[in-house]
Motif scaffolding. Structure first.
Motif, PDB file in Angstrom:
ATOM      1  N   PHE A   1       1.283  13.783   9.691  1.00 49.02           N
ATOM      2  CA  PHE A   1       0.877  13.570   8.293  1.00 49.02           C
ATOM      3  C   PHE A   1      -0.498  13.169   8.400  1.00 49.02           C
ATOM      4  O   PHE A   1      -0.745  12.237   9.369  1.00 49.02           O
ATOM      5  CB  PHE A   1       1.696  12.627   7.584  1.00 49.02           C
ATOM      6  CG  PHE A   1       1.203  12.397   6.075  1.00 49.02           C
ATOM      7  CD1 PHE A   1       1.428  13.210   5.118  1.00 49.02           C
ATOM      8  CD2 PHE A   1       0.811  10.911   5.844  1.00 49.02           C
ATOM      9  CE1 PHE A   1       1.316  12.970   3.837  1.00 49.02           C
ATOM     10  CE2 PHE A   1       0.556  10.753   4.471  1.00 49.02           C
ATOM     11  CZ  PHE A   1       0.651  11.898   3.467  1.00 49.02           C
ATOM     12  N   VAL A   2      -1.614  13.589   7.618  1.00 48.75           N
ATOM     13  CA  VAL A   2      -2.898  13.039   7.493  1.00 48.75           C
ATOM     14  C   VAL A   2      -3.052  12.046   6.266  1.00 48.75           C
ATOM     15  O   VAL A   2      -2.940  12.697   5.489  1.00 48.75           O
ATOM     16  CB  VAL A   2      -3.980  14.162   7.720  1.00 48.75           C
ATOM     17  CG1 VAL A   2      -5.252  13.626   7.442  1.00 48.75           C
ATOM     18  CG2 VAL A   2      -3.750  15.021   8.951  1.00 48.75           C
ATOM     19  N   VAL A   3      -3.277  11.034   6.463  1.00 46.37           N
ATOM     20  CA  VAL A   3      -3.651  10.182   5.484  1.00 46.37           C
ATOM     21  C   VAL A   3      -5.028  10.059   4.755  1.00 46.37           C
ATOM     22  O   VAL A   3      -6.182   9.935   5.624  1.00 46.37           O
ATOM     23  CB  VAL A   3      -3.532   8.532   5.664  1.00 46.37           C
ATOM     24  CG1 VAL A   3      -3.609   7.599   4.730  1.00 46.37           C
ATOM     25  CG2 VAL A   3      -1.788   8.482   6.461  1.00 46.37           C
ATOM     26  N   ASP A   4      -5.463  10.744   3.715  1.00 43.63           N
ATOM     27  CA  ASP A   4      -6.596  10.966   3.027  1.00 43.63           C
ATOM     28  C   ASP A   4      -6.931   9.785   2.446  1.00 43.63           C
ATOM     29  O   ASP A   4      -8.180   9.654   2.068  1.00 43.63           O
ATOM     30  CB  ASP A   4      -6.604  12.066   2.240  1.00 43.63           C
ATOM     31  CG  ASP A   4      -6.139  13.274   2.850  1.00 43.63           C
ATOM     32  OD1 ASP A   4      -6.586  13.631   4.013  1.00 43.63           O
ATOM     33  OD2 ASP A   4      -5.286  14.247   2.320  1.00 43.63           O
ATOM     34  N   GLN A   5      -6.003   9.146   1.728  1.00 44.48           N
ATOM     35  CA  GLN A   5      -6.404   7.721   1.085  1.00 44.48           C
ATOM     36  C   GLN A   5      -5.195   6.571   1.130  1.00 44.48           C
ATOM     37  O   GLN A   5      -3.964   6.954   0.970  1.00 44.48           O
ATOM     38  CB  GLN A   5      -6.518   8.071  -0.388  1.00 44.48           C
ATOM     39  CG  GLN A   5      -7.173   7.088  -1.362  1.00 44.48           C
ATOM     40  CD  GLN A   5      -6.827   7.460  -3.007  1.00 44.48           C
ATOM     41  OE1 GLN A   5      -6.532   8.748  -3.168  1.00 44.48           O
ATOM     42  NE2 GLN A   5      -7.375   6.580  -3.747  1.00 44.48           N
ATOM     43  N   VAL A   6      -5.593   5.590   1.503  1.00 45.37           N
ATOM     44  CA  VAL A   6      -4.564   4.478   1.268  1.00 45.37           C
ATOM     45  C   VAL A   6      -4.939   3.815  -0.207  1.00 45.37           C
ATOM     46  O   VAL A   6      -5.948   3.329  -0.628  1.00 45.37           O
ATOM     47  CB  VAL A   6      -4.995   3.263   2.140  1.00 45.37           C
ATOM     48  CG1 VAL A   6      -3.999   1.960   2.234  1.00 45.37           C
ATOM     49  CG2 VAL A   6      -4.775   4.015   3.643  1.00 45.37           C
ATOM     50  N   VAL A   7      -3.609   3.771  -0.981  1.00 43.88           N
ATOM     51  CA  VAL A   7      -3.640   3.465  -2.286  1.00 43.88           C
ATOM     52  C   VAL A   7      -3.225   1.825  -2.338  1.00 43.88           C
ATOM     53  O   VAL A   7      -2.062   1.552  -1.971  1.00 43.88           O
ATOM     54  CB  VAL A   7      -3.264   4.313  -3.162  1.00 43.88           C
ATOM     55  CG1 VAL A   7      -2.983   3.893  -4.621  1.00 43.88           C
ATOM     56  CG2 VAL A   7      -3.723   5.802  -3.307  1.00 43.88           C
ATOM     57  N   ASP A   8      -3.964   0.911  -2.961  1.00 44.90           N
ATOM     58  CA  ASP A   8      -3.472  -0.554  -3.093  1.00 44.90           C
ATOM     59  C   ASP A   8      -2.254  -0.241  -4.313  1.00 44.90           C
ATOM     60  O   ASP A   8      -2.755   0.110  -5.273  1.00 44.90           O
ATOM     61  CB  ASP A   8      -4.559  -1.263  -3.607  1.00 44.90           C
ATOM     62  CG  ASP A   8      -4.111  -2.898  -3.457  1.00 44.90           C
ATOM     63  OD1 ASP A   8      -2.961  -3.117  -3.371  1.00 44.90           O
ATOM     64  OD2 ASP A   8      -4.919  -3.591  -3.592  1.00 44.90           O
ATOM     65  N   GLY A   9      -1.171  -0.772  -4.062  1.00 41.14           N
ATOM     66  CA  GLY A   9      -0.074  -0.771  -4.944  1.00 41.14           C
ATOM     67  C   GLY A   9      -0.266  -1.600  -5.997  1.00 41.14           C
ATOM     68  O   GLY A   9       0.158  -1.159  -7.249  1.00 41.14           O
ATOM     69  N   ARG A  10      -1.125  -2.770  -6.001  1.00 39.06           N
ATOM     70  CA  ARG A  10      -1.385  -3.348  -7.324  1.00 39.06           C
ATOM     71  C   ARG A  10      -1.992  -2.526  -8.380  1.00 39.06           C
ATOM     72  O   ARG A  10      -1.899  -2.822  -9.521  1.00 39.06           O
ATOM     73  CB  ARG A  10      -2.295  -4.544  -6.798  1.00 39.06           C
ATOM     74  CG  ARG A  10      -1.594  -5.510  -5.761  1.00 39.06           C
ATOM     75  CD  ARG A  10      -2.618  -6.371  -5.163  1.00 39.06           C
ATOM     76  NE  ARG A  10      -2.006  -7.287  -4.054  1.00 39.06           N
ATOM     77  CZ  ARG A  10      -1.683  -6.997  -2.921  1.00 39.06           C
ATOM     78  NH1 ARG A  10      -1.833  -5.862  -2.421  1.00 39.06           N
ATOM     79  NH2 ARG A  10      -0.984  -7.974  -1.906  1.00 39.06           N
TER      80      ARG A  10
ATOM     81  N   ASP B   1       0.873  -1.228   0.044  1.00 39.34           N
ATOM     82  CA  ASP B   1       0.165   0.019  -0.082  1.00 39.34           C
ATOM     83  C   ASP B   1       0.964   1.299  -0.120  1.00 39.34           C
ATOM     84  O   ASP B   1       1.934   1.217   0.381  1.00 39.34           O
ATOM     85  CB  ASP B   1      -0.829   0.164   1.175  1.00 39.34           C
ATOM     86  CG  ASP B   1      -1.859  -1.012   1.361  1.00 39.34           C
ATOM     87  OD1 ASP B   1      -2.474  -1.269   0.147  1.00 39.34           O
ATOM     88  OD2 ASP B   1      -2.373  -1.603   2.185  1.00 39.34           O
ATOM     89  N   LEU B   2       0.268   2.436  -0.648  1.00 34.26           N
ATOM     90  CA  LEU B   2       0.990   3.640  -0.220  1.00 34.26           C
ATOM     91  C   LEU B   2      -0.177   4.630   0.386  1.00 34.26           C
ATOM     92  O   LEU B   2      -1.334   4.312   0.234  1.00 34.26           O
ATOM     93  CB  LEU B   2       1.343   4.070  -1.757  1.00 34.26           C
ATOM     94  CG  LEU B   2       2.291   3.346  -2.606  1.00 34.26           C
ATOM     95  CD1 LEU B   2       1.659   2.582  -3.542  1.00 34.26           C
ATOM     96  CD2 LEU B   2       3.267   4.405  -3.159  1.00 34.26           C
ATOM     97  N   TYR B   3       0.299   5.642   1.061  1.00 32.93           N
ATOM     98  CA  TYR B   3      -0.429   6.490   2.030  1.00 32.93           C
ATOM     99  C   TYR B   3      -0.492   7.822   1.299  1.00 32.93           C
ATOM    100  O   TYR B   3       0.637   8.481   1.523  1.00 32.93           O
ATOM    101  CB  TYR B   3       0.019   6.301   3.041  1.00 32.93           C
ATOM    102  CG  TYR B   3      -0.101   4.993   3.823  1.00 32.93           C
ATOM    103  CD1 TYR B   3      -0.879   4.407   4.613  1.00 32.93           C
ATOM    104  CD2 TYR B   3       1.054   4.099   3.335  1.00 32.93           C
ATOM    105  CE1 TYR B   3      -0.986   3.089   4.874  1.00 32.93           C
ATOM    106  CE2 TYR B   3       1.068   2.866   3.946  1.00 32.93           C
ATOM    107  CZ  TYR B   3       0.231   2.177   4.484  1.00 32.93           C
ATOM    108  OH  TYR B   3       0.039   0.932   5.109  1.00 32.93           O
ATOM    109  N   VAL B   4      -1.450   8.484   0.680  1.00 30.32           N
ATOM    110  CA  VAL B   4      -1.687   9.632   0.115  1.00 30.32           C
ATOM    111  C   VAL B   4      -2.094  10.714   1.139  1.00 30.32           C
ATOM    112  O   VAL B   4      -3.291  10.146   1.426  1.00 30.32           O
ATOM    113  CB  VAL B   4      -2.313   9.615  -1.396  1.00 30.32           C
ATOM    114  CG1 VAL B   4      -2.459  10.926  -1.795  1.00 30.32           C
ATOM    115  CG2 VAL B   4      -1.537   8.771  -2.313  1.00 30.32           C
ATOM    116  N   GLY B   5      -1.801  11.812   1.313  1.00 31.70           N
ATOM    117  CA  GLY B   5      -2.432  12.646   2.060  1.00 31.70           C
ATOM    118  C   GLY B   5      -1.812  13.999   2.309  1.00 31.70           C
ATOM    119  O   GLY B   5      -1.178  14.422   1.307  1.00 31.70           O
ATOM    120  N   HIS B   6      -1.673  14.731   3.456  1.00 33.42           N
ATOM    121  CA  HIS B   6      -1.275  15.975   3.652  1.00 33.42           C
ATOM    122  C   HIS B   6      -0.494  16.063   4.721  1.00 33.42           C
ATOM    123  O   HIS B   6      -0.883  15.523   5.807  1.00 33.42           O
ATOM    124  CB  HIS B   6      -2.113  17.155   3.236  1.00 33.42           C
ATOM    125  CG  HIS B   6      -3.318  17.069   4.496  1.00 33.42           C
ATOM    126  ND1 HIS B   6      -4.553  16.280   4.148  1.00 33.42           N
ATOM    127  CD2 HIS B   6      -3.601  17.683   5.360  1.00 33.42           C
ATOM    128  CE1 HIS B   6      -5.123  16.398   5.383  1.00 33.42           C
ATOM    129  NE2 HIS B   6      -4.766  17.299   6.069  1.00 33.42           N
TER     130      HIS B   6
END
Length: 422
Positions: free
Chosen positions: A395-404, A377-382
């Protein structure tokens, strides 16, 4: 694992549902009884202890030692105690990194080789490890070629490719900042491929590059670059620096008041950088490759608690995670292969699903066969100036992105492995 890890309480049915029977059994069950103390498995670490990436290297080393202690507590690797041998690669001298790799392999006779944070050094070390036929793990060097156009059968990588990072964060940058981007890019392999990745991902979203500059590794004064960025009038200034360079660049940008006129953001961001910044400079949209604040994810609470004990109360960073996963990768490869033979271990790790106590991600993580790239996973946020309930929560994680979903296909990576004994 330490702390509140309950892996040993999992039922077989639960493990089957989790898709991690083999891996978790290797963690939960005792390893083979420890052999005599002098019979050790040596893991050589060729990573920065000085220079721009020293802080990142320190945390990777903490994670590595945590893993080694856990493995030894369970009986070691194939019944042999794990010993870590550290060498300072420097943060940017490929010649020194190669010299240290050869020393670890030829003189110290290591069974595994770990390194590097600097992408150019990681690739140079990978080439040496391949020449020598040693199982090699790259903890934190991101440039695509390591598991792409210059991949090797014996080199595995924990951190993401730069293209994967770019794909994960690009849409958030457009949404938060706009479509006119100006790049400030470190002038070596990591920066080059990260910018290329963002340009490719941005093109699909209608992004326009309005300018950019390459900054030498170790730059302390970014004023001339920031003046040029300001003159280009972008929607967002993309900062691709890491380590001390990122701290200096962002700090000076805020001192110039650029955060009041433009969105200051980028791709990869790390806690080490946010710790080094004044609160007012903790701004922007980024992607983390691992973040410590994850509720109900197996192994995370214990990992955080143990890291705090070893880091003066600080939480683990993505770098701590990279180091920890690297050493566990070595142990799991040997355990599954039942051997310290590099070819057998590398074969055993093709499409290997990491146990949840090691992956510590909501969607798990695995090493993709034919490339040896870990995908999780990768953790996109601000970024935020300070945490509401913990000073390390920056850091605030706005979205967990599945690396697949955001990793290039195997064909797109251009990885073609030349296996021995075929």
């Amino acid at each position: 694992m330490t702390g509140n890890d309950n892996s040993s309480k999992f039922s077989r049915r639960t493990l089957l549902k989790a898709g991690a029977v083999i891996g978790t059994a290797q963690i939960a069950s005792p390893f083979v009884q420890m052999a005599r103390a002098s019979d050790v498995v040596k893991i050589g670490v060729d990573n920065p202890a000085t220079g721009t990436y020293a802080a990142l290297g320190k945390n990777e080393h903490i994670g590595m030692q945590m893993a080694a202690d856990q493995i030894n507590a369970k009986g070691g690797i194939l019944g042999r105690k794990v010993e870590l041998l550290f060498e300072d690669s420097t943060s940017g001298d490929a010649g020194v990194a190669v010299q240290k790799a050869r020393k670890l392999i030829d003189r110290d006779q290591v069974d595994f080789l770990i390194g590097n944070i600097n992408s150019a050094l990681a690739q140079a070390i990978a080439n040496v490890a391949n020449e020598k036929g040693v199982f090699h793990v790259v903890p934190g060097g991101h440039t695509d070629s390591v598991t792409g156009s210059n991949c090797h059968w014996n080199t595995f990588r924990v951190c993401n490719t730069t293209q994967t990072e770019a794909n994960a964060v690009a849409s958030a940058l457009v949404k938060k900042a706009g479509k006119k981007w100006y790049y400030l890019t470190p002038d070596y392999a990591f920066g080059h491929t990260l910018q290329a990745g963002l340009e490719a991902a941005g093109k699909k979203l209608g992004v326009t590059k309005v300018g950019g500059d390459l900054t030498p590794l170790g730059t302390t004064d970014f004023s001339s670059y920031l003046i040029k960025a300001q003159a280009a009038n972008p929607d967002v200034i993309i900062f691709l620096q890491a380590g001390d360079d990122a701290v200096n660049a962002l700090k000076q940008a805020v001192q110039f008041g650029l955060d009041k006129r433009f969105h200051l953001a980028g791709a990869q961001q790390e806690l080490e950088v946010l710790w080094g910044l004044p609160p007012e400079a903790r701004v922007g949209t980024w992607v983390f490759e691992w973040y410590w604040k994850q509720a109900k994810v197996t192994g995370v609470d214990a990992f955080v608690a143990e890291a705090r004990k070893r880091s003066g109360g600080h939480v683990p960073t993505a770098r701590t995670y990279f180091g920890h996963t690297s050493i566990w990768t070595c142990a799991l490869a040997a355990q599954k292969a039942g051997s310290l033979d590099a070819v057998k271990m590398a074969k055993a790790m093709q499409d290997f699903q990491l146990p949840p106590e090691v992956s510590m991600m909501p969607d798990g993580a695995y090493y993709r066969g034919g490339q040896n790239q870990m995908i999780g996973d990768l953790y996109v946020g601000h970024a935020q100036s300070k945490g509401s309930d913990d000073p390390d929560d920056l850091f605030v994680v706005d979205q967990v992105v599945d690396g697949r979903k955001v990793s290039p296909t195997l064909a797109e990576t251009m990885c073609h492995q030349d296996w021995p004994h075929a």
